[in-house]
Scaffold this motif. Structure first.
Motif, mmCIF file in Angstrom:
data_model
loop_
_atom_site.group_PDB
_atom_site.id
_atom_site.type_symbol
_atom_site.label_atom_id
_atom_site.label_comp_id
_atom_site.label_asym_id
_atom_site.label_seq_id
_atom_site.Cartn_x
_atom_site.Cartn_y
_atom_site.Cartn_z
ATOM 1 N N UNK A 27 0.822 -1.208 0.000
ATOM 2 C CA UNK A 27 0.000 0.000 0.000
ATOM 3 C C UNK A 27 0.861 1.266 0.000
ATOM 4 N N UNK A 28 1.965 1.261 0.759
ATOM 5 C CA UNK A 28 2.744 2.480 0.949
ATOM 6 C C UNK A 28 4.006 2.595 0.101
ATOM 7 N N UNK A 29 4.635 1.494 -0.217
ATOM 8 C CA UNK A 29 5.961 1.540 -0.841
ATOM 9 C C UNK A 29 6.054 0.924 -2.233
ATOM 10 N N UNK A 30 5.201 -0.016 -2.532
ATOM 11 C CA UNK A 30 5.372 -0.835 -3.735
ATOM 12 C C UNK A 30 5.374 -0.029 -5.029
ATOM 13 N N UNK A 31 4.476 0.909 -5.175
ATOM 14 C CA UNK A 31 4.386 1.652 -6.444
ATOM 15 C C UNK A 31 5.692 2.389 -6.747
ATOM 16 N N UNK A 32 6.237 3.068 -5.753
ATOM 17 C CA UNK A 32 7.495 3.799 -5.953
ATOM 18 C C UNK A 32 8.635 2.819 -6.224
ATOM 19 N N UNK A 33 8.696 1.750 -5.439
ATOM 20 C CA UNK A 33 9.761 0.763 -5.610
ATOM 21 C C UNK A 33 9.706 0.152 -7.005
ATOM 22 N N UNK A 34 8.509 -0.282 -7.421
ATOM 23 C CA UNK A 34 8.361 -0.921 -8.737
ATOM 24 C C UNK A 34 8.689 0.031 -9.880
ATOM 25 N N UNK A 35 8.461 1.322 -9.684
ATOM 26 C CA UNK A 35 8.773 2.301 -10.725
ATOM 27 C C UNK A 35 10.275 2.483 -10.911
ATOM 28 N N UNK A 36 11.049 2.160 -9.891
ATOM 29 C CA UNK A 36 12.491 2.397 -9.950
ATOM 30 C C UNK A 36 13.348 1.142 -10.092
ATOM 31 N N UNK A 37 12.864 0.014 -9.597
ATOM 32 C CA UNK A 37 13.668 -1.214 -9.609
ATOM 33 C C UNK A 37 12.999 -2.240 -10.529
ATOM 34 N N UNK A 38 13.694 -2.652 -11.595
ATOM 35 C CA UNK A 38 13.087 -3.608 -12.526
ATOM 36 C C UNK A 38 13.047 -5.029 -11.957
ATOM 37 N N UNK A 39 12.061 -5.766 -12.402
ATOM 38 C CA UNK A 39 11.981 -7.185 -12.076
ATOM 39 C C UNK A 39 13.067 -7.937 -12.832
ATOM 40 N N UNK A 40 13.501 -9.042 -12.264
ATOM 41 C CA UNK A 40 14.464 -9.878 -12.982
ATOM 42 C C UNK A 40 13.807 -10.452 -14.232
ATOM 43 N N UNK A 41 12.596 -10.957 -14.070
ATOM 44 C CA UNK A 41 11.835 -11.483 -15.205
ATOM 45 C C UNK A 41 10.403 -10.992 -15.087
ATOM 46 N N UNK A 42 10.036 -9.967 -15.850
ATOM 47 C CA UNK A 42 8.671 -9.439 -15.772
ATOM 48 C C UNK A 42 7.631 -10.527 -16.022
ATOM 49 N N UNK A 43 6.569 -10.478 -15.241
ATOM 50 C CA UNK A 43 5.483 -11.438 -15.393
ATOM 51 C C UNK A 43 5.604 -12.665 -14.514
ATOM 52 N N UNK A 44 6.782 -12.938 -13.994
ATOM 53 C CA UNK A 44 6.965 -14.107 -13.125
ATOM 54 C C UNK A 44 6.368 -13.844 -11.754
ATOM 55 N N UNK A 45 5.955 -14.902 -11.106
ATOM 56 C CA UNK A 45 5.495 -14.840 -9.724
ATOM 57 C C UNK A 45 6.296 -15.835 -8.931
ATOM 58 N N UNK A 46 6.751 -15.533 -7.760
ATOM 59 C CA UNK A 46 6.665 -14.214 -7.139
ATOM 60 C C UNK A 46 7.573 -13.231 -7.855
ATOM 61 N N UNK A 47 7.284 -11.945 -7.651
ATOM 62 C CA UNK A 47 8.136 -10.911 -8.237
ATOM 63 C C UNK A 47 9.524 -11.004 -7.605
ATOM 64 N N UNK A 48 10.538 -11.104 -8.444
ATOM 65 C CA UNK A 48 11.914 -11.194 -7.952
ATOM 66 C C UNK A 48 12.711 -9.986 -8.417
ATOM 67 N N UNK A 49 13.433 -9.406 -7.466
ATOM 68 C CA UNK A 49 14.273 -8.249 -7.728
ATOM 69 C C UNK A 49 15.717 -8.601 -7.416
ATOM 70 N N UNK A 50 16.643 -8.022 -8.172
ATOM 71 C CA UNK A 50 18.049 -8.198 -7.888
ATOM 72 C C UNK A 50 18.336 -7.587 -6.512
ATOM 73 N N UNK A 51 18.976 -8.337 -5.650
ATOM 74 C CA UNK A 51 19.224 -7.893 -4.271
ATOM 75 C C UNK A 51 20.027 -6.597 -4.230
ATOM 76 N N UNK A 52 21.086 -6.508 -5.000
ATOM 77 C CA UNK A 52 21.924 -5.306 -4.975
ATOM 78 C C UNK A 52 21.156 -4.072 -5.422
ATOM 79 N N UNK A 53 20.351 -4.221 -6.476
ATOM 80 C CA UNK A 53 19.577 -3.085 -6.962
ATOM 81 C C UNK A 53 18.515 -2.680 -5.942
ATOM 82 N N UNK A 54 17.836 -3.663 -5.351
ATOM 83 C CA UNK A 54 16.791 -3.364 -4.374
ATOM 84 C C UNK A 54 17.369 -2.640 -3.165
ATOM 85 N N UNK A 55 18.483 -3.138 -2.648
ATOM 86 C CA UNK A 55 19.096 -2.500 -1.479
ATOM 87 C C UNK A 55 19.634 -1.110 -1.806
ATOM 88 N N UNK A 56 20.160 -0.938 -3.008
ATOM 89 C CA UNK A 56 20.637 0.389 -3.415
ATOM 90 C C UNK A 56 19.479 1.381 -3.422
#
Length: 79
Positions: A27-56
């Protein structure tokens, strides 16, 4: 496919890092996070993000480039 040696985070992991429930994080963070950090493979579930990019992103740093590892025999279909 998840490249071998490339740690990932799910949205559950991100909510835990933020110290909130997944519902609150979405509700509070996902929209901003998703706009800036790409998924490793769009469309996959669960959504997976590169750890280094997410933490950055969470620490307010520019996203590091993703490594170009090419396909390896050790690549995983799931984490």
């Amino acid at each position: 496919m998840i490249p071998h040696g490339r740690p990932t985070l799910t949205e559950d992991d991100l909510a835990a890092l933020a110290g909130t429930s997944l519902k609150t994080w979405r509700r509070n963070e996902a929209a901003t996070f998703r706009a800036h950090v790409p998924l490793i493979r769009p469309g996959d579930r669960p959504r997976l993000y590169d750890r280094e990019q997410a933490l950055a992103h969470l620490n307010g740093h520019p996203l590091p480039p993703l490594p170009d590892l090419g396909e390896q025999p050790e690549d995983l279909l799931t984490d």
